[in-house]
Scaffold this motif. Structure first.
Motif, mmCIF file in Angstrom:
data_model
loop_
_atom_site.group_PDB
_atom_site.id
_atom_site.type_symbol
_atom_site.label_atom_id
_atom_site.label_comp_id
_atom_site.label_asym_id
_atom_site.label_seq_id
_atom_site.Cartn_x
_atom_site.Cartn_y
_atom_site.Cartn_z
ATOM 1 N N PHE A 120 0.807 -1.258 -0.021
ATOM 2 C CA PHE A 120 -0.039 0.220 -0.043
ATOM 3 C C PHE A 120 0.850 1.150 -0.273
ATOM 4 O O PHE A 120 0.421 2.195 -0.249
ATOM 5 C CB PHE A 120 -1.009 -0.044 1.247
ATOM 6 N N ARG A 121 2.057 1.175 0.429
ATOM 7 C CA ARG A 121 2.881 2.407 0.330
ATOM 8 C C ARG A 121 3.482 2.868 -0.953
ATOM 9 O O ARG A 121 3.661 3.822 -1.397
ATOM 10 C CB ARG A 121 4.145 2.064 1.481
ATOM 11 N N SER A 122 3.386 1.771 -1.954
ATOM 12 C CA SER A 122 3.951 1.936 -3.303
ATOM 13 C C SER A 122 2.838 3.072 -4.031
ATOM 14 O O SER A 122 3.509 3.528 -4.970
ATOM 15 C CB SER A 122 3.809 0.704 -3.812
ATOM 16 N N TRP A 123 1.797 3.129 -3.368
ATOM 17 C CA TRP A 123 0.996 4.394 -4.065
ATOM 18 C C TRP A 123 1.633 5.811 -3.755
ATOM 19 O O TRP A 123 1.158 6.551 -4.662
ATOM 20 C CB TRP A 123 -0.463 4.257 -3.433
ATOM 21 N N TRP A 124 2.369 5.917 -3.023
ATOM 22 C CA TRP A 124 3.218 7.251 -2.957
ATOM 23 C C TRP A 124 3.785 7.468 -4.229
ATOM 24 O O TRP A 124 4.140 8.924 -4.454
ATOM 25 C CB TRP A 124 3.803 7.341 -1.605
ATOM 26 N N MET A 125 4.147 6.534 -4.999
ATOM 27 C CA MET A 125 4.961 6.991 -6.414
ATOM 28 C C MET A 125 4.094 7.758 -7.090
ATOM 29 O O MET A 125 4.427 8.436 -7.855
ATOM 30 C CB MET A 125 5.541 5.645 -7.180
ATOM 31 N N VAL A 126 2.700 7.391 -7.215
ATOM 32 C CA VAL A 126 1.634 8.486 -7.991
ATOM 33 C C VAL A 126 2.008 9.625 -7.660
ATOM 34 O O VAL A 126 2.096 10.807 -8.332
ATOM 35 C CB VAL A 126 0.423 7.819 -8.038
ATOM 36 N N LEU A 127 1.827 9.977 -6.412
ATOM 37 C CA LEU A 127 1.985 11.346 -5.706
ATOM 38 C C LEU A 127 3.285 11.990 -6.221
ATOM 39 O O LEU A 127 3.436 13.159 -6.402
ATOM 40 C CB LEU A 127 1.822 11.290 -4.318
ATOM 41 N N GLY A 128 4.396 11.156 -5.796
ATOM 42 C CA GLY A 128 5.710 11.709 -6.489
ATOM 43 C C GLY A 128 5.790 12.139 -7.886
ATOM 44 O O GLY A 128 6.370 13.243 -8.365
ATOM 45 N N PHE A 129 4.946 11.343 -8.655
ATOM 46 C CA PHE A 129 5.095 11.732 -10.164
ATOM 47 C C PHE A 129 4.347 13.068 -10.280
ATOM 48 O O PHE A 129 4.781 13.858 -10.918
ATOM 49 C CB PHE A 129 4.467 10.495 -11.074
ATOM 50 N N PHE A 130 3.155 13.118 -9.568
ATOM 51 C CA PHE A 130 2.374 14.327 -9.849
ATOM 52 C C PHE A 130 3.101 15.712 -9.352
ATOM 53 O O PHE A 130 3.238 16.721 -9.877
ATOM 54 C CB PHE A 130 0.940 14.181 -9.370
ATOM 55 N N VAL A 131 3.638 15.469 -8.177
ATOM 56 C CA VAL A 131 3.964 16.483 -7.307
ATOM 57 C C VAL A 131 5.511 17.175 -8.168
ATOM 58 O O VAL A 131 5.626 18.451 -8.680
ATOM 59 C CB VAL A 131 4.338 16.490 -5.895
ATOM 60 N N PHE A 132 6.367 16.110 -8.350
ATOM 61 C CA PHE A 132 7.740 16.403 -8.948
ATOM 62 C C PHE A 132 7.590 16.361 -10.436
ATOM 63 O O PHE A 132 8.192 17.252 -11.038
ATOM 64 C CB PHE A 132 8.800 15.657 -8.375
ATOM 65 N N GLY A 133 7.006 15.347 -11.081
ATOM 66 C CA GLY A 133 6.888 15.276 -12.259
ATOM 67 C C GLY A 133 6.186 16.086 -13.157
ATOM 68 O O GLY A 133 6.442 16.617 -14.126
ATOM 69 N N ILE A 149 6.101 -3.117 -7.762
ATOM 70 C CA ILE A 149 5.779 -3.477 -6.262
ATOM 71 C C ILE A 149 4.918 -4.425 -6.029
ATOM 72 O O ILE A 149 5.166 -5.375 -5.556
ATOM 73 C CB ILE A 149 6.178 -2.081 -5.469
ATOM 74 N N GLN A 150 3.732 -4.092 -6.440
ATOM 75 C CA GLN A 150 2.560 -4.881 -6.301
ATOM 76 C C GLN A 150 2.711 -6.154 -6.678
ATOM 77 O O GLN A 150 1.996 -7.201 -6.152
ATOM 78 C CB GLN A 150 1.173 -4.066 -6.560
ATOM 79 N N THR A 151 3.064 -6.319 -7.941
ATOM 80 C CA THR A 151 3.449 -7.642 -8.604
ATOM 81 C C THR A 151 4.352 -8.431 -7.725
ATOM 82 O O THR A 151 3.933 -9.732 -7.394
ATOM 83 C CB THR A 151 3.837 -7.535 -10.049
ATOM 84 N N ILE A 152 5.463 -8.088 -7.336
ATOM 85 C CA ILE A 152 6.366 -8.887 -6.303
ATOM 86 C C ILE A 152 5.535 -9.223 -5.107
ATOM 87 O O ILE A 152 5.619 -10.234 -4.693
ATOM 88 C CB ILE A 152 7.515 -7.800 -6.282
ATOM 89 N N VAL A 153 4.790 -8.174 -4.487
ATOM 90 C CA VAL A 153 4.127 -8.639 -3.258
ATOM 91 C C VAL A 153 3.058 -9.457 -3.431
ATOM 92 O O VAL A 153 2.965 -10.496 -2.501
ATOM 93 C CB VAL A 153 3.639 -7.188 -2.646
ATOM 94 N N ALA A 168 10.477 3.696 -3.592
ATOM 95 C CA ALA A 168 10.559 2.289 -3.989
ATOM 96 C C ALA A 168 11.604 1.594 -3.116
ATOM 97 O O ALA A 168 11.568 0.345 -2.976
ATOM 98 C CB ALA A 168 11.046 2.233 -5.462
ATOM 99 N N PHE A 169 12.596 2.316 -2.494
ATOM 100 C CA PHE A 169 13.793 1.749 -1.740
ATOM 101 C C PHE A 169 13.208 1.306 -0.470
ATOM 102 O O PHE A 169 13.348 0.067 0.008
ATOM 103 C CB PHE A 169 14.954 2.732 -1.525
ATOM 104 N N THR A 171 15.905 -3.736 -7.146
ATOM 105 C CA THR A 171 14.516 -3.572 -7.011
ATOM 106 C C THR A 171 14.215 -1.964 -7.131
ATOM 107 O O THR A 171 13.278 -1.509 -7.973
ATOM 108 C CB THR A 171 13.678 -4.127 -6.048
ATOM 109 N N ALA A 172 14.605 -1.160 -6.171
ATOM 110 C CA ALA A 172 14.156 0.179 -6.178
ATOM 111 C C ALA A 172 14.780 1.189 -7.383
ATOM 112 O O ALA A 172 13.992 1.895 -7.941
ATOM 113 C CB ALA A 172 15.016 0.592 -5.021
ATOM 114 N N LEU A 173 15.779 0.650 -7.853
ATOM 115 C CA LEU A 173 16.186 1.261 -9.221
ATOM 116 C C LEU A 173 15.531 0.810 -10.230
ATOM 117 O O LEU A 173 14.998 2.023 -11.100
ATOM 118 C CB LEU A 173 17.663 0.897 -9.554
ATOM 119 N N ALA A 174 15.079 -0.235 -10.669
ATOM 120 C CA ALA A 174 14.140 -0.810 -11.530
ATOM 121 C C ALA A 174 12.745 -0.019 -11.387
ATOM 122 O O ALA A 174 12.406 0.321 -12.433
ATOM 123 C CB ALA A 174 13.967 -2.310 -11.514
ATOM 124 N N THR A 175 12.405 0.005 -10.235
ATOM 125 C CA THR A 175 11.126 0.388 -10.191
ATOM 126 C C THR A 175 10.877 2.065 -10.346
ATOM 127 O O THR A 175 10.095 2.359 -10.817
ATOM 128 C CB THR A 175 10.702 0.129 -8.763
#
Length: 167
Positions: free
Chosen positions: A33-46, A126-130, A85-86, A106-110
């Protein structure tokens, strides 16, 4: 754990498959569930910082600053998503018993996949691995993945089994 059926050719003693630790499953749930923060990282910084950079680049006076903001936003997005991701990969590696090389790889690839589909590429990795690891605990993902209720229910079952074995 139930013994094998008679005539199956297997000995009727309990086997420790290693997938009965509630703390490992809790770590997998947190990473899932923490992996969803990557979407926020994309929108804020990306999108946010690069959008501001594009607006500044359009005006002639601030073109250099706009270009710097576009590149800086891209770097910040990768850095933020790598950090997220790390953290997730570290929890997964703890649950799977993997080394620190697994975590960094894993963190680098993700983080490299995270810009795809507005950050959902990294979430999917991340979610596929989990999910593949959670299957070993008896959890099955549906159309939208594994629900938090399913994780919590299985964790409480494992904790109850642990308490009864400890007596």
């Amino acid at each position: 754990m139930q013994p094998p059926p008679p005539g199956s050719g297997y000995a009727a003693y309990p086997r420790d498959d290693g997938f009965d630790d509630p703390e490992k499953l809790r770590a997998l749930m947190t990473a899932y569930f923490r992996s969803w923060w990557m979407v926020l990282g994309f929108f804020v910084f990306g999108i946010g910082v690069r959008g501001l950079g594009v607006l500044l680049a359009v005006s002639d006076a601030q073109a250099d600053l706009g270009a710097v903001l576009v590149m800086g936003g891209l770097f910040l997005m990768f850095a933020a998503n790598f950090f997220i991701a790390f953290q997730c990969a570290r929890m997964i590696a703890e649950a799977k018993g993997k080394s620190s090389v697994y975590v960094v790889g894993t963190a680098l690839a993700t983080s490299l996949v995270s810009p795809c589909f507005c950050g959902l590429g990294g979430v999917a990795v991340i979610q596929t691995i989990v999910q593949s690891e959670a299957k070993k605990y008896g959890l099955k993902g549906g159309f939208l993945g594994i629900s938090k209720r399913s994780f919590e229910q299985r964790i409480s079952e494992l904790e109850a089994q642990t308490r009864t074995r400890g007596l």
